[in-house]
Scaffold this motif. Structure first.
Motif, PDB file in Angstrom:
ATOM      1  N   VAL A  94       0.834  -1.199   0.000  1.00  0.00           N
ATOM      2  CA  VAL A  94       0.000   0.000   0.000  1.00  0.00           C
ATOM      3  C   VAL A  94       0.874   1.256   0.000  1.00  0.00           C
ATOM      4  O   VAL A  94       0.621   2.207  -0.744  1.00  0.00           O
ATOM      5  CB  VAL A  94      -0.955  -0.008   1.207  1.00  0.00           C
ATOM      6  CG1 VAL A  94      -1.711   1.315   1.314  1.00  0.00           C
ATOM      7  CG2 VAL A  94      -1.931  -1.178   1.117  1.00  0.00           C
ATOM      8  N   LYS A  95       1.919   1.262   0.818  1.00  0.00           N
ATOM      9  CA  LYS A  95       2.821   2.415   0.878  1.00  0.00           C
ATOM     10  C   LYS A  95       3.510   2.643  -0.464  1.00  0.00           C
ATOM     11  O   LYS A  95       3.590   3.779  -0.946  1.00  0.00           O
ATOM     12  CB  LYS A  95       3.873   2.200   1.972  1.00  0.00           C
ATOM     13  CG  LYS A  95       4.890   3.324   2.082  1.00  0.00           C
ATOM     14  CD  LYS A  95       5.938   3.041   3.154  1.00  0.00           C
ATOM     15  CE  LYS A  95       6.957   4.167   3.234  1.00  0.00           C
ATOM     16  NZ  LYS A  95       8.006   3.882   4.256  1.00  0.00           N
ATOM     17  N   LEU A  96       3.994   1.570  -1.090  1.00  0.00           N
ATOM     18  CA  LEU A  96       4.673   1.701  -2.367  1.00  0.00           C
ATOM     19  C   LEU A  96       3.727   2.246  -3.427  1.00  0.00           C
ATOM     20  O   LEU A  96       4.107   3.113  -4.231  1.00  0.00           O
ATOM     21  CB  LEU A  96       5.230   0.336  -2.800  1.00  0.00           C
ATOM     22  CG  LEU A  96       6.096   0.297  -4.055  1.00  0.00           C
ATOM     23  CD1 LEU A  96       7.335   1.159  -3.887  1.00  0.00           C
ATOM     24  CD2 LEU A  96       6.498  -1.141  -4.378  1.00  0.00           C
ATOM     25  N   GLY A  97       2.494   1.755  -3.435  1.00  0.00           N
ATOM     26  CA  GLY A  97       1.510   2.261  -4.386  1.00  0.00           C
ATOM     27  C   GLY A  97       1.204   3.730  -4.167  1.00  0.00           C
ATOM     28  O   GLY A  97       1.101   4.509  -5.123  1.00  0.00           O
ATOM     29  N   LYS A  98       1.084   4.135  -2.904  1.00  0.00           N
ATOM     30  CA  LYS A  98       0.756   5.526  -2.581  1.00  0.00           C
ATOM     31  C   LYS A  98       1.887   6.465  -2.985  1.00  0.00           C
ATOM     32  O   LYS A  98       1.646   7.527  -3.580  1.00  0.00           O
ATOM     33  CB  LYS A  98       0.464   5.648  -1.090  1.00  0.00           C
ATOM     34  CG  LYS A  98       0.028   7.042  -0.655  1.00  0.00           C
ATOM     35  CD  LYS A  98      -0.323   7.067   0.829  1.00  0.00           C
ATOM     36  CE  LYS A  98      -0.771   8.453   1.260  1.00  0.00           C
ATOM     37  NZ  LYS A  98      -1.137   8.489   2.706  1.00  0.00           N
ATOM     38  N   ARG A 103      -1.870   2.053  -8.596  1.00  0.00           N
ATOM     39  CA  ARG A 103      -3.022   1.442  -7.936  1.00  0.00           C
ATOM     40  C   ARG A 103      -2.674   0.052  -7.389  1.00  0.00           C
ATOM     41  O   ARG A 103      -2.055  -0.763  -8.080  1.00  0.00           O
ATOM     42  CB  ARG A 103      -4.183   1.329  -8.919  1.00  0.00           C
ATOM     43  CG  ARG A 103      -5.457   0.760  -8.322  1.00  0.00           C
ATOM     44  CD  ARG A 103      -6.525   0.646  -9.398  1.00  0.00           C
ATOM     45  NE  ARG A 103      -7.707  -0.036  -8.900  1.00  0.00           N
ATOM     46  CZ  ARG A 103      -8.713  -0.438  -9.657  1.00  0.00           C
ATOM     47  NH1 ARG A 103      -8.667  -0.217 -10.979  1.00  0.00           N
ATOM     48  NH2 ARG A 103      -9.753  -1.055  -9.140  1.00  0.00           N
ATOM     49  N   VAL A 104      -3.074  -0.208  -6.163  1.00  0.00           N
ATOM     50  CA  VAL A 104      -2.940  -1.535  -5.558  1.00  0.00           C
ATOM     51  C   VAL A 104      -4.177  -2.354  -5.915  1.00  0.00           C
ATOM     52  O   VAL A 104      -5.309  -1.878  -5.781  1.00  0.00           O
ATOM     53  CB  VAL A 104      -2.790  -1.429  -4.023  1.00  0.00           C
ATOM     54  CG1 VAL A 104      -2.764  -2.822  -3.387  1.00  0.00           C
ATOM     55  CG2 VAL A 104      -1.516  -0.660  -3.674  1.00  0.00           C
ATOM     56  N   LYS A 105      -3.950  -3.588  -6.394  1.00  0.00           N
ATOM     57  CA  LYS A 105      -5.051  -4.423  -6.841  1.00  0.00           C
ATOM     58  C   LYS A 105      -5.040  -5.782  -6.148  1.00  0.00           C
ATOM     59  O   LYS A 105      -3.993  -6.251  -5.704  1.00  0.00           O
ATOM     60  CB  LYS A 105      -4.970  -4.636  -8.357  1.00  0.00           C
ATOM     61  CG  LYS A 105      -5.056  -3.368  -9.181  1.00  0.00           C
ATOM     62  CD  LYS A 105      -4.970  -3.694 -10.669  1.00  0.00           C
ATOM     63  CE  LYS A 105      -5.050  -2.428 -11.516  1.00  0.00           C
ATOM     64  NZ  LYS A 105      -4.946  -2.742 -12.966  1.00  0.00           N
TER      65      LYS A 105
END
Length: 367
Positions: A94-98, A103-105
């Motif tokens: 989640v942190k890497l996506g943010k 988008r995290v899927k």
């Protein structure tokens, strides 16, 4: 130090000061191939088990608990698609996506968990996943009783390792070539928190910086493979090879005989590497991809600083046959012709592979 040379003042430190996250391991590799039946036949001879199969996709696994090692999907042509790295926790995904704006899927139910897909500086998709299903342990390969030292453990009994597939235990590492090597190296260190175990440089060109790195996960005090990813400067952005752990030398050697008996082609081996220390044996799959059986590799914690050494073909192994022209990519044939075309194309473009680097690479091939 684990090597004869360390860094000189001002040289690359081999790690980022504040990486976004620190991945835990290499999860799996993804490929496309037009003939899944042919791919599966080689995979089983090489020592994989099939964890999941449809008409369009197969998942290949090792004996250890974890994710599949390889995912192969049906495609119009053979190609390497991406590497997936395992994060320590879903919060890291989640942190890497943010931070990166990606988008995290949710992943397919056959895998489970979540993932985010980035692209490295070579344009290659890089997936970071967490919370995936854990495949259960499978029976491992038989461990032989060895008569090393005294007292002898094996008495009135013979040693007869069967010619059978060397059962893959797990995925070890992947090697990539990049025309913008340093740019890609810094991307992986900064985004995934990987750290360098060893740098190689062209003889006489150390002042220009390294041209290859063996890169491991940073798990602090917990030892991890000497390299989970290796990256080299080259005239094209491509997959070089991937490596899969087997039990021991007997499994590796007898498994090689099994592959040879079925007409598959050895590229180079058997020997023991210098960087990483693995006992190795390299094979070509039916599509020409290079894959490695290995055993007894080095394990480092985060306290070791990078070693530095010149790159030479003779410096790739402590013992074993000389590196072959096939392994070095210079054997006559379609692959070497593609590499030659890539060299001419790369020299006309703005990247790190210039005429001086080409001279260094040719010098390596001649050693």
């Amino acid at each position: 130090m684990h090597a004869n040379q360390g860094a000189l003042p001002g040289e690359h430190p081999g790690r980022a000061k504040n990486p976004i996250i620190k991945v835990h391991d290499l999860a799996w590799l993804e490929f496309c191939k037009p003939d899944l039946m042919k791919a599966e036949a080689f995979a089983q001879a090489f020592g994989f088990s099939v964890a999941y199969r449809t008409s369009e996709e197969i998942h290949l696994r090792g004996t250890q608990v974890g994710t599949p090692c390889v995912i192969i999907r049906r495609g119009t042509r053979t190609r390497f698609v991406s590497a997936a790295f395992l994060a320590a926790d879903e919060s890291d995904v989640v942190k890497l996506g943010k931070v990166t704006g990606h988008r995290v899927k949710r992943l397919h139910e056959s895998i489970g968990g979540i993932g985010v897909t980035l692209h490295d500086r070579g344009g290659q998709p890089v997936r970071v996943v967490a919370g995936t299903h854990q495949l259960p342990q499978l029976p491992g390969q038989h461990t032989h009783t060895l008569n090393f030292g005294r007292p002898h453990a094996r008495v009135n009994a013979t040693q007869r390792p069967p010619r059978e597939p060397a059962r893959i235990e797990r995925l070890g590492h992947v090697v990539l070539s990049r025309t913008r090597y340093l740019e890609n190296l810094n991307w992986y260190l900064g985004h995934l928190g990987l750290i360098v175990s060893d740098f190689l440089y062209y003889d006489g060109q150390r002042q220009r910086g390294p041209v290859m790195s063996f890169i491991r996960c940073d798990r602090g005090d917990t030892p991890t493979d000497h390299h989970t990813l290796a990256m080299t400067l080259g005239p094209t952005d491509r997959y070089v090879h991937s490596a899969y752990q087997v039990r021991d030398l007997d499994a590796l050697a007898a498994g090689g005989e099994f592959l040879a008996d079925r007409g598959y082609r050895r590229s180079w081996g058997i020997g023991r590497h210098i960087q990483g220390s693995q006992i190795f044996d390299y094979w070509r799959d039916p599509d020409g991809f290079l894959v490695e059986h290995f055993s007894d590799g080095d394990m480092f914690d985060s306290s070791l600083e990078p070693g530095w050494a010149p790159m030479t073909a003779s410096g790739l192994a402590q013992w074993g046959p000389p590196a072959t022209r096939d392994f070095l990519g210079i054997a006559p044939g379609r692959q070497s012709l593609q590499e030659l075309r890539s060299i001419f194309s790369s020299l006309r473009e703005d990247n790190e592979f210039d005429a001086q680097r080409l001279r260094g690479l040719l010098k390596v091939a001649n050693t």
